[in-house]
Design an enzyme around this catalytic site. Structure first.
Site, PDB file in Angstrom:
ATOM      1  N   LYS A 107      91.350  94.975  78.804  1.00 37.64           N
ATOM      2  CA  LYS A 107      90.724  95.165  77.485  1.00 37.64           C
ATOM      3  C   LYS A 107      90.367  93.791  76.940  1.00 37.64           C
ATOM      4  CE  LYS A 107      89.725  98.644  74.740  1.00 37.64           C
ATOM      5  NZ  LYS A 107      89.408 100.023  75.119  1.00 37.64           N
ATOM      6  N   ASP A 147      83.252  99.191  73.536  1.00 37.57           N
ATOM      7  CA  ASP A 147      84.322  99.823  72.757  1.00 37.57           C
ATOM      8  C   ASP A 147      83.862  99.747  71.299  1.00 37.57           C
ATOM      9  OD1 ASP A 147      87.168 100.917  73.003  1.00 37.57           O
ATOM     10  OD2 ASP A 147      87.492  99.359  71.514  1.00 37.57           O
ATOM     11  N   THR A 191      82.640 110.892  77.294  1.00 38.42           N
ATOM     12  CA  THR A 191      83.957 111.045  76.676  1.00 38.42           C
ATOM     13  C   THR A 191      84.087 112.416  76.007  1.00 38.42           C
ATOM     14  OG1 THR A 191      83.990 108.670  76.338  1.00 38.42           O
ATOM     15  CG2 THR A 191      85.639 109.940  75.148  1.00 38.42           C
ATOM     16  N   ASN A 222      80.204 109.467  68.359  1.00 38.17           N
ATOM     17  CA  ASN A 222      79.904 109.625  69.783  1.00 38.17           C
ATOM     18  C   ASN A 222      80.776 110.704  70.429  1.00 38.17           C
ATOM     19  OD1 ASN A 222      80.581 108.878  72.735  1.00 38.17           O
ATOM     20  ND2 ASN A 222      78.620 107.910  72.359  1.00 38.17           N
TER      21      ASN A 222
HETATM   22  P1  NAD Z   1      82.053 106.539  66.379  1.00 37.04           P
HETATM   23  O1  NAD Z   1      82.070 105.326  65.548  1.00 37.04           O
HETATM   24  O2  NAD Z   1      80.806 106.934  67.104  1.00 37.04           O
HETATM   25  O3  NAD Z   1      82.501 107.818  65.513  1.00 37.04           O
HETATM   26  C1  NAD Z   1      83.612 107.840  64.703  1.00 37.04           C
HETATM   27  C2  NAD Z   1      83.449 109.001  63.753  1.00 37.04           C
HETATM   28  O4  NAD Z   1      84.622 109.124  62.969  1.00 37.04           O
HETATM   29  C3  NAD Z   1      82.282 108.855  62.762  1.00 37.04           C
HETATM   30  O5  NAD Z   1      81.651 110.107  62.615  1.00 37.04           O
HETATM   31  C4  NAD Z   1      82.975 108.465  61.465  1.00 37.04           C
HETATM   32  O6  NAD Z   1      82.242 108.850  60.309  1.00 37.04           O
HETATM   33  C5  NAD Z   1      84.247 109.275  61.595  1.00 37.04           C
HETATM   34  N1  NAD Z   1      85.320 108.842  60.717  1.00 37.04           N
HETATM   35  C6  NAD Z   1      85.682 107.600  60.356  1.00 37.04           C
HETATM   36  N2  NAD Z   1      86.687 107.648  59.469  1.00 37.04           N
HETATM   37  C7  NAD Z   1      86.970 108.953  59.288  1.00 37.04           C
HETATM   38  C8  NAD Z   1      87.885 109.661  58.485  1.00 37.04           C
HETATM   39  N3  NAD Z   1      88.741 109.022  57.690  1.00 37.04           N
HETATM   40  N4  NAD Z   1      87.903 111.011  58.560  1.00 37.04           N
HETATM   41  C9  NAD Z   1      87.036 111.668  59.349  1.00 37.04           C
HETATM   42  N5  NAD Z   1      86.134 111.054  60.113  1.00 37.04           N
HETATM   43  C10 NAD Z   1      86.098 109.726  60.079  1.00 37.04           C
HETATM   44  O7  NAD Z   1      83.266 106.344  67.403  1.00 37.04           O
HETATM   45  P2  NAD Z   1      83.538 107.114  68.775  1.00 37.04           P
HETATM   46  O8  NAD Z   1      82.973 106.301  69.892  1.00 37.04           O
HETATM   47  O9  NAD Z   1      83.172 108.541  68.617  1.00 37.04           O
HETATM   48  O10 NAD Z   1      85.128 106.966  68.854  1.00 37.04           O
HETATM   49  C11 NAD Z   1      85.997 107.826  68.150  1.00 37.04           C
HETATM   50  C12 NAD Z   1      87.394 107.642  68.715  1.00 37.04           C
HETATM   51  O11 NAD Z   1      87.364 107.914  70.119  1.00 37.04           O
HETATM   52  C13 NAD Z   1      87.978 106.228  68.584  1.00 37.04           C
HETATM   53  O12 NAD Z   1      89.383 106.349  68.407  1.00 37.04           O
HETATM   54  C14 NAD Z   1      87.700 105.617  69.939  1.00 37.04           C
HETATM   55  O13 NAD Z   1      88.593 104.567  70.248  1.00 37.04           O
HETATM   56  C15 NAD Z   1      87.913 106.814  70.828  1.00 37.04           C
HETATM   57  N6  NAD Z   1      87.283 106.681  72.136  1.00 37.04           N
HETATM   58  C16 NAD Z   1      85.928 106.612  72.258  1.00 37.04           C
HETATM   59  C17 NAD Z   1      85.368 106.525  73.528  1.00 37.04           C
HETATM   60  C18 NAD Z   1      83.883 106.502  73.712  1.00 37.04           C
HETATM   61  O14 NAD Z   1      83.434 106.557  74.872  1.00 37.04           O
HETATM   62  N7  NAD Z   1      83.084 106.475  72.658  1.00 37.04           N
HETATM   63  C19 NAD Z   1      86.177 106.452  74.683  1.00 37.04           C
HETATM   64  C20 NAD Z   1      87.575 106.529  74.507  1.00 37.04           C
HETATM   65  C21 NAD Z   1      88.100 106.641  73.233  1.00 37.04           C
END
Ligand code: NAD
Length: 417
Positions: A107, A147, A191, A222
């Site tokens: 990481k 990330d 994911t 996402n």
């Molecule tokens: P993103 O930024 O695309 O989406 C995050 C979403 O969460 C947004 O819709 C945002 O408005 C919402 N959000 C933020 N605060 C919030 C709250 N208090 N209540 C409700 N919703 C809220 O991020 P992502 O890529 O979708 O990642 C989301 C999670 O998944 C993270 O923990 C990330 O580490 C994990 N993750 C993502 C991936 C990936 O491939 N994108 C892979 C592994 C893990």
């Protein structure tokens, strides 16, 4: 009752400790896994648009490479610090070993606020970071990916910078790239898609028909929006979704395609006319079959775990459930697809991207999705076997599978004598 506040690094150490004890393997396995093999802290100087020089701190952590080169994302965030990056690298070791990928966990990141930087500044910073770590990364050493607050464009600048340093195109350095320079079909959705595959498999084992299940999704980014959209396309009834500005609820089900269109036009969910507003806390406590926390860490805690009415919690976010809440859910009979399993579709398709780069042979989206399903399904089965053999939560079972594989690799490589 407040949750014990373990920092993520200590939480990861504790999980490996318990796994080593349960498996009864050599104590040396824990001695090696309890910290990363290598932690690099680098100064990243870059020129601001006004001509001044600024230096940010960057990190790259390589936790364990017994199973193969290390692999893991790069995050740009003001809170990035050594302990957080170490914990995230340890979680990547667990994910890669659980999924049977030929990788260890890595990481990295830069402590910075991208909202304060112009596009040009982000490009210069990204290139300087690669220069700072170029000696310790590489397609057969350590392979970064996007990330938090990093994206395919940043990966493109980074692979370009590394290729210039090497004097040859090295697309296998980094994954999550744009398609035109060696990205993979299906990577962006991987994911959320993997989360649905894993949760659907568990639902089937529990006699719940996923294709008719009632689903709530926290986070519509996402991971959450893709999971909601795929679940909807399979026939599940998505009754609630939320983002950082609040949630939406419709007991009769939300048309996710229509909502995605609304979000594209309006940029957020607020004001969507075909559902009622709902708070984030309320969303988590809805009487649904499946709850996908896909936003942030520490959402299900000792304070609300007792009120969770979902039969399955499919973790899309990293660390949405605290250890105390985990124990409460286990006692209540709520099954949790742990984050290391639930969101591992991303690193799995990243692995496929790297394989395609190394072989210069590219697959169709259908092939990618089929192979993703196979990998997720195999890992779910391995986790389930450990869950039944030791009578532990699926999260602990995931650590048992991963720790066992890491121990086997270290043993045959002669690291434990
Ligand atoms: P993103 O930024 O695309 O989406 C995050 C979403 O969460 C947004 O819709 C945002 O408005 C919402 N959000 C933020 N605060 C919030 C709250 N208090 N209540 C409700 N919703 C809220 O991020 P992502 O890529 O979708 O990642 C989301 C999670 O998944 C993270 O923990 C990330 O580490 C994990 N993750 C993502 C991936 C990936 O491939 N994108 C892979 C592994 C893990």
């Amino acid at each position: 009752m407040a949750d014990t506040s373990l920092n993520p690094f200590m939480r990861a150490q504790q999980s490996f400790k318990e796994a080593v004890e349960t498996l009864g393997v050599e104590p040396g396995v824990y001695e090696i896994l309890k910290q990363p093999m290598r932690t690099f802290e680098v100064a990243v100087p870059f020129i601001r648009d006004d001509g001044t020089l600024q230096v940010f701190t960057g990190y790259r952590v390589q936790h364990n490479d017994a199973l193969g080169p290390t692999k893991g994302g790069l995050r740009f965030h003001p809170d990035v610090n050594a302990d957080e990056v170490k914990a995230l690298a340890m979680w990547m070791s667990v994910k890669c070993a659980l999924l049977g990928l030929p990788y260890g966990g890595g990481k990295g990141g830069i402590a910075c606020d991208v909202d304060q930087l112009s596009e040009g500044e982000i490009e210069r910073l990204s290139r300087e970071y690669i220069r700072a770590v170029s000696l310790v990364i590489g397609p057969d050493k350590d392979i970064p990916a996007p990330d938090v607050s990093t994206n395919p464009q940043i990966m493109a600048w980074m692979v370009d910078e590394y290729s210039r340093i090497r004097g040859e195109n090295t697309f296998g350095l980094i994954t999550g790239k744009p398609l035109v320079i060696g990205g993979s079909e299906g990577r962006v959705e991987a994911t959320g898609r993997g989360l649905v595959f894993a949760t659907r498999q568990l639902a089937k084992e529990m006699g719940i028909e996923f294709d008719h299940a009632r689903v709530a999704v926290q986070g519509f980014g996402n991971v959450g929006s893709v999971a909601a959209s795929i679940a909807y396309s399979m026939g599940a009834k998505v009754v609630a979704v939320s983002d950082k500005d609040g949630g939406l609820y419709n007991a009769a089900g939300i048309d996710v395609n229509d909502l995605l269109e609304y979000k594209r036009t309006n940029r957020n969910l607020t004001g969507y006319p075909k559902a009622e507003p709902i708070g984030n806390r309320e969303l988590l406590e809805l009487p649904v079959d499946i709850l996908f926390p896909a936003a942030l860490e520490n959402q299900i805690t000792a304070d609300n775990a007792q009120n969770i009415r979902a039969k399955i919690v499919g973790e899309g976010a990293n660390g949405p459930t605290t250890p105390e809440a985990d124990a409460i859910l286990f006692d209540k009979g709520v099954m949790v697809v742990p984050d290391v399993m639930g969101n591992s579709g991303g690193v799995t398709v990243s692995y496929f991207e790297w394989v395609q780069n190394q072989s210069r042979f590219y697959w169709s989206e259908n092939e990618v999705n089929q192979r993703l399903q196979e990998y997720m399904s195999r890992a779910m089965a391995a986790m389930h076997r450990m869950h039944e053999r030791y009578g532990v939560t699926l999260r602990k079972a995931a650590y048992l599978v991963a720790t066992d594989r890491l121990a086997q690799a270290m043993r045959v490589r002669g690291w434990l004598k």
